[in-house]
Design a protein around this motif. Structure first.
Motif, PDB file in Angstrom:
ATOM      1  N   GLN A  40       0.806  -1.208   0.000  1.00 24.53           N
ATOM      2  CA  GLN A  40       0.000   0.000   0.000  1.00 24.53           C
ATOM      3  C   GLN A  40       0.851   1.275   0.000  1.00 24.53           C
ATOM      4  OE1 GLN A  40      -3.470   0.435   0.053  1.00 24.53           O
ATOM      5  NE2 GLN A  40      -3.497  -1.719  -0.533  1.00 24.53           N
TER       6      GLN A  40
ATOM      7  N   ARG B   3       0.764   4.356  -2.399  1.00 26.07           N
ATOM      8  CA  ARG B   3      -0.225   5.437  -2.320  1.00 26.07           C
ATOM      9  C   ARG B   3       0.346   6.727  -1.712  1.00 26.07           C
ATOM     10  NH1 ARG B   3      -4.552   4.802   1.094  1.00 26.07           N
ATOM     11  NH2 ARG B   3      -3.974   2.875   2.145  1.00 26.07           N
TER      12      ARG B   3
ATOM     13  N   TYR C 162      -5.612   2.795   8.017  1.00 21.48           N
ATOM     14  CA  TYR C 162      -6.951   3.282   8.330  1.00 21.48           C
ATOM     15  C   TYR C 162      -7.583   4.107   7.208  1.00 21.48           C
ATOM     16  CZ  TYR C 162      -5.759   1.741  13.033  1.00 21.48           C
ATOM     17  OH  TYR C 162      -5.394   0.976  14.101  1.00 21.48           O
ATOM     18  N   SER C 163      -7.105   3.956   5.995  1.00 22.83           N
ATOM     19  CA  SER C 163      -7.716   4.632   4.847  1.00 22.83           C
ATOM     20  C   SER C 163      -7.921   3.626   3.711  1.00 22.83           C
ATOM     21  CB  SER C 163      -6.837   5.801   4.377  1.00 22.83           C
ATOM     22  OG  SER C 163      -5.559   5.345   3.967  1.00 22.83           O
ATOM     23  N   ASP C 164      -8.865   3.912   2.821  1.00 25.26           N
ATOM     24  CA  ASP C 164      -9.186   3.004   1.721  1.00 25.26           C
ATOM     25  C   ASP C 164      -8.016   2.873   0.754  1.00 25.26           C
ATOM     26  OD1 ASP C 164     -11.697   2.527   2.691  1.00 25.26           O
ATOM     27  OD2 ASP C 164     -12.623   4.169   1.569  1.00 25.26           O
ATOM     28  N   PRO C 165      -7.863   1.690   0.139  1.00 27.76           N
ATOM     29  CA  PRO C 165      -6.731   1.444  -0.771  1.00 27.76           C
ATOM     30  C   PRO C 165      -6.708   2.329  -2.001  1.00 27.76           C
ATOM     31  CG  PRO C 165      -7.769  -0.620  -0.098  1.00 27.76           C
ATOM     32  CD  PRO C 165      -8.664   0.478   0.365  1.00 27.76           C
ATOM     33  N   ASP C 166      -7.825   2.966  -2.332  1.00 28.70           N
ATOM     34  CA  ASP C 166      -7.847   3.812  -3.532  1.00 28.70           C
ATOM     35  C   ASP C 166      -7.758   5.304  -3.197  1.00 28.70           C
ATOM     36  OD1 ASP C 166     -10.264   3.947  -2.292  1.00 28.70           O
ATOM     37  OD2 ASP C 166     -11.488   3.740  -4.109  1.00 28.70           O
ATOM     38  N   THR C 167      -7.367   5.640  -1.973  1.00 28.47           N
ATOM     39  CA  THR C 167      -7.223   7.051  -1.591  1.00 28.47           C
ATOM     40  C   THR C 167      -5.751   7.376  -1.345  1.00 28.47           C
ATOM     41  OG1 THR C 167      -7.567   6.534   0.759  1.00 28.47           O
ATOM     42  CG2 THR C 167      -9.516   7.117  -0.539  1.00 28.47           C
TER      43      THR C 167
ATOM     44  N   GLY D 123      -8.979   8.725   5.561  1.00 25.56           N
ATOM     45  CA  GLY D 123      -9.486   7.491   6.141  1.00 25.56           C
ATOM     46  C   GLY D 123     -10.648   7.667   7.094  1.00 25.56           C
TER      47      GLY D 123
END
Length: 509
Positions: A381, A384, A417-422, A443
């Motif tokens: 991840q 990102r 704690y945040s979405d994989p696409d953010t 997140g």
């Protein structure tokens, strides 16, 4: 990604923290009688030397009958004293005691109940002082002052050589102060008699002292013993305990006041209460640790066990690709457990003071590239993260070990704690003598109620759900920021993300 640390190769010993032993050391060195009552077991669990000297009883002797000492209390006072022993709220009593040698003494006893955060009564700390001398001196002074012939000389002979402060007040002014009272209030005789006595009391305590004084003059019931402050200087404040009785002074209602310096006793009481509070905090910390680690270890252990069982039962018939997948799951679970153990060890090292601030010249941009490369190898991840660096072309004096723990834990949390696409934004700037780090995500955010305990050990947000974690990372971050002579701020809104801003001392090298 787990932060590299020498903690994995360093033996860590348990922290020696203040608790019952500190309490005993304090209690053993105060003049007041002190004992601890266990309401659950109905027994006395500790007696200090002053208690044992006065009552002739120790905690061992009282093990069979915790009420033996009560036999010396005057029968008329026993019920009150028994109720005081069991008190669940703070209260005090005065009562008479007949000593084994026939002497009669009078004690002033206070009960200090200790409750758990949930309100359960854990123990009652009792403090008692022998006030017999005050009553005897009061009676003697009343007799002497009542005699109109030669009373002044006899009065002074009694009061000027006692070790306690004695004041006579009437009409709101001090009519007499013995040498000890002048010393306790840091006044000279002329100053003491020149102004209303209330002016010499600490401003925060004047209302209480004046109210008690006026009520006593009106003949109302007033607390016999209470404490107030006097300001010796701008930096020195003393706590005094006062006991007062009414009498006639030249046909005018006056008050005879006994003063005792209780500054050290108050400090000892505060230290005891702090030690007890710390003891409760450690108990809560231990409970949180057990709860978190048992939960966090159970999941990877279950993954390891199921993978091993599958390999054991069907490994020979599994295709190579499936065997590699199961072995990969085992390695991931072991790495997760290893990371948790490493964080616990790191926390222990920080609390033991094993970490030191050791700044050295550091070319920050090159160091950041290295850290990001390590992060990407351990966490897919990490791609990102968008990194910007400004104002750091020349080396800075910084501790790269502390800096690494701060960056790795904050970035790890932002990714977790945040979405994989953010995106996760990481901005580093040189500002004067400091380095500023800002890590922002989009997140789940942090509930406002969790913010006060955000940097505590094993504390996790109430909205994390099934997301794994130990609640140690931000505690490590805060400890490292403090060691690096910096500060950290957080701004967050649930569901909209979180931003951490860290400012660290890092002057140009």
């Amino acid at each position: 990604m787990s932060a590299p640390s020498s903690a994995s190769t360093t033996a860590v010993t348990p922290v020696s923290l203040p608790g019952e032993e500190l309490l005993r050391q304090i209690a053993a060195n105060i003049d007041a009688m002190l004992w601890s009552w266990d309401p659950a077991g109905g027994r006395i669990t500790y007696t200090n030397p002053a208690f044992e000297m006065f009552w002739g009883q120790s905690v061992d002797k009282l093990a069979g009958d915790p009420w033996q000492w009560l036999e010396q209390v005057d029968p008329a006072d026993r019920d009150r004293v028994r109720q005081l022993q069991l008190a669940a709220v703070k209260r005090s009593e005065e009562y008479r005691v007949r000593r084994p040698n026939g002497d009669v003494a009078r004690l002033s006893q206070r009960a200090l109940p200790i409750h758990s955060p949930s309100g359960q009564l854990l123990r009652v700390i009792h403090l008692a002082n022998n006030i017999t001398w005050q009553l005897d001196t009061s009676k003697q002074l009343r007799v002497e002052i009542g005699r109109r012939t030669d009373s002044e000389a006899k009065y002074r002979a009694v009061v000027e050589n006692v070790s306690e402060g004695i004041l006579v007040t009437a009409g709101g002014r001090i009519l007499y102060a013995n040498p000890k009272a002048l010393k306790l209030t840091a006044l000279d005789e002329a100053t003491a008699k020149s102004r209303p006595f209330i002016e010499f009391i600490h401003p925060d305590d004047r209302e209480r002292v004046l109210d008690n004084h006026l009520r006593r003059l009106r003949g109302e019931t007033v607390e016999n013993h209470y404490q107030f402050r006097v300001q010796h200087s701008q930096s020195v404040t003393r706590w005094l305990e006062i006991s007062a009785v009414m009498f006639e002074w030249e046909g005018t209602p006056a008050t005879l006041n006994f003063l005792t310096d209780v500054t050290l006793k108050r400090q000892a009481e505060e230290d005891m209460l702090k030690a007890l509070a710390h003891e409760r905090e450690l108990s809560e910390l231990k409970s949180r640790f057990v709860a978190v680690t048992s939960h966090e270890f159970r999941t990877p252990l279950a993954a390891i066990l199921s993978s091993v069982e599958l390999l054991d039962a069907y490994g020979a018939s599994f295709p190579a690709e499936e065997r590699r997948e199961l072995l990969g799951q085992i390695k991931t679970a072991v790495a997760r457990m290893s990371n948790m153990v490493e964080q616990v060890l790191l926390t222990s090292r920080l609390e033991l003071g094993k970490f030191r601030f050791e700044p050295a010249p550091l070319l920050v941009p090159d160091w950041l590239v290295q850290v990001m490369a390590e992060l990407e190898r351990g966490n897919p991840q990490a791609a990102r993260v968008s990194l910007t660096c400004d104002g750091l072309d020349t080396p800075r004096t910084a501790d790269q070990q502390l800096l690494r723990h701060i960056v790795v834990n904050l970035l790890g949390n932002a990714l977790k704690y945040s979405d994989p696409d953010t995106p996760v934004r990481f901005a580093v700037r040189g500002v004067g003598e400091q380095i500023h780090l800002r890590i922002s995500d989009q997140g789940i955010g942090i509930p406002e109620a969790d913010l006060p305990r955000l940097f505590g050990s094993f504390h996790r947000g109430t909205n994390v759900g099934n997301i794994s974690g130990t609640g140690i990372g931000l505690h490590i971050v805060k400890e490292c920021v403090d060691l690096h002579r910096g500060e950290i701020e957080v701004s967050s809104r649930p569901g909209q993300g979180t931003s951490f801003t860290v400012r660290l001392a890092a002057p140009p090298a």
